[in-house]
Enzyme design. Structure first.
Site, PDB file in Angstrom:
ATOM      1  N   LEU A  55       0.861  -1.180   0.000  1.00 20.52           N
ATOM      2  CA  LEU A  55       0.000   0.000   0.000  1.00 20.52           C
ATOM      3  C   LEU A  55       0.899   1.233   0.000  1.00 20.52           C
ATOM      4  O   LEU A  55       1.897   1.271   0.727  1.00 20.52           O
ATOM      5  CB  LEU A  55      -0.893   0.033   1.246  1.00 20.52           C
ATOM      6  N   ASP A  56       0.560   2.223  -0.804  1.00 20.24           N
ATOM      7  CA  ASP A  56       1.333   3.462  -0.824  1.00 20.24           C
ATOM      8  C   ASP A  56       1.348   4.083   0.568  1.00 20.24           C
ATOM      9  O   ASP A  56       0.416   3.883   1.352  1.00 20.24           O
ATOM     10  CB  ASP A  56       0.721   4.457  -1.806  1.00 20.24           C
ATOM     11  N   PRO A  57       2.384   4.860   0.881  1.00 21.54           N
ATOM     12  CA  PRO A  57       2.461   5.466   2.210  1.00 21.54           C
ATOM     13  C   PRO A  57       1.242   6.311   2.568  1.00 21.54           C
ATOM     14  O   PRO A  57       0.828   6.340   3.726  1.00 21.54           O
ATOM     15  CB  PRO A  57       3.724   6.324   2.141  1.00 21.54           C
ATOM     16  N   PHE A  58       0.634   6.988   1.601  1.00 17.44           N
ATOM     17  CA  PHE A  58      -0.524   7.830   1.931  1.00 17.44           C
ATOM     18  C   PHE A  58      -1.825   7.037   1.965  1.00 17.44           C
ATOM     19  O   PHE A  58      -2.852   7.555   2.383  1.00 17.44           O
ATOM     20  CB  PHE A  58      -0.646   9.021   0.966  1.00 17.44           C
ATOM     21  N   ALA A  59      -1.795   5.769   1.550  1.00 20.69           N
ATOM     22  CA  ALA A  59      -2.998   4.936   1.545  1.00 20.69           C
ATOM     23  C   ALA A  59      -3.242   4.336   2.919  1.00 20.69           C
ATOM     24  O   ALA A  59      -2.313   4.041   3.665  1.00 20.69           O
ATOM     25  CB  ALA A  59      -2.858   3.821   0.509  1.00 20.69           C
TER      26      ALA A  59
END
Length: 141
Positions: A55-59
């Site tokens: 998962l992307d860091p901002f997700a």
């Protein structure tokens, strides 16, 4: 009795807690999937921990961690479908195509596409990551 290079059943491997299974983590924004794995390794005292998808860091959302011998099932989970819920700002491009990038050019002015146009555009969009492209080639051949 065990030989000098054997260990008894139920004994954890060197330094590990001997945990096996899956841990469902609600990943907060700001952490990478690797950060979550590293924290779980530290807290649980288990070296053999992996995740089933980045998962992307901002997700935010569900990150499935596999522990110990549970990591062996990762290959069976790879091809399963996933569902994402996203909020998007239409009409503005960024340098990274996500919320972390700088705006590129002026924002779109005028009417935005309708739901049907958006659905068609998303359905025709090819994934960017090599692993997704590889899966698409395998499914289409």
């Amino acid at each position: 009795a065990c030989g000098p290079h054997q260990r008894g059943a139920g004994v954890a491997q060197a330094g590990g807690a001997g945990l096996t299974g899956a841990l469902l983590v609600d990943k907060p924004a700001g952490m990478t999937s690797h950060d979550v794995v590293a924290r779980a390794r530290r807290v649980l005292g288990e070296r053999s921990i992996g995740h089933t998808g980045t998962l992307d860091p901002f997700a935010t959302g569900l990150l499935v961690l596999l522990l110990g011998k549970g990591t062996r099932v990762a290959r069976f989970l790879d091809g399963l479908g996933k569902t994402y819920l996203a909020t998007a700002r239409l009409g503005q491009r960024t340098t990274t195509d996500d919320l972390t990038g700088e705006p590129v050019g002026p924002a779109h002015e005028g009417p935005l596409p309708g739901p049907e146009d958006i659905a068609v555009a998303l359905a025709n969009r090819l994934p960017r990551c090599p692993c997704c492209l590889r899966r698409r080639r395998v499914r289409n051949s």
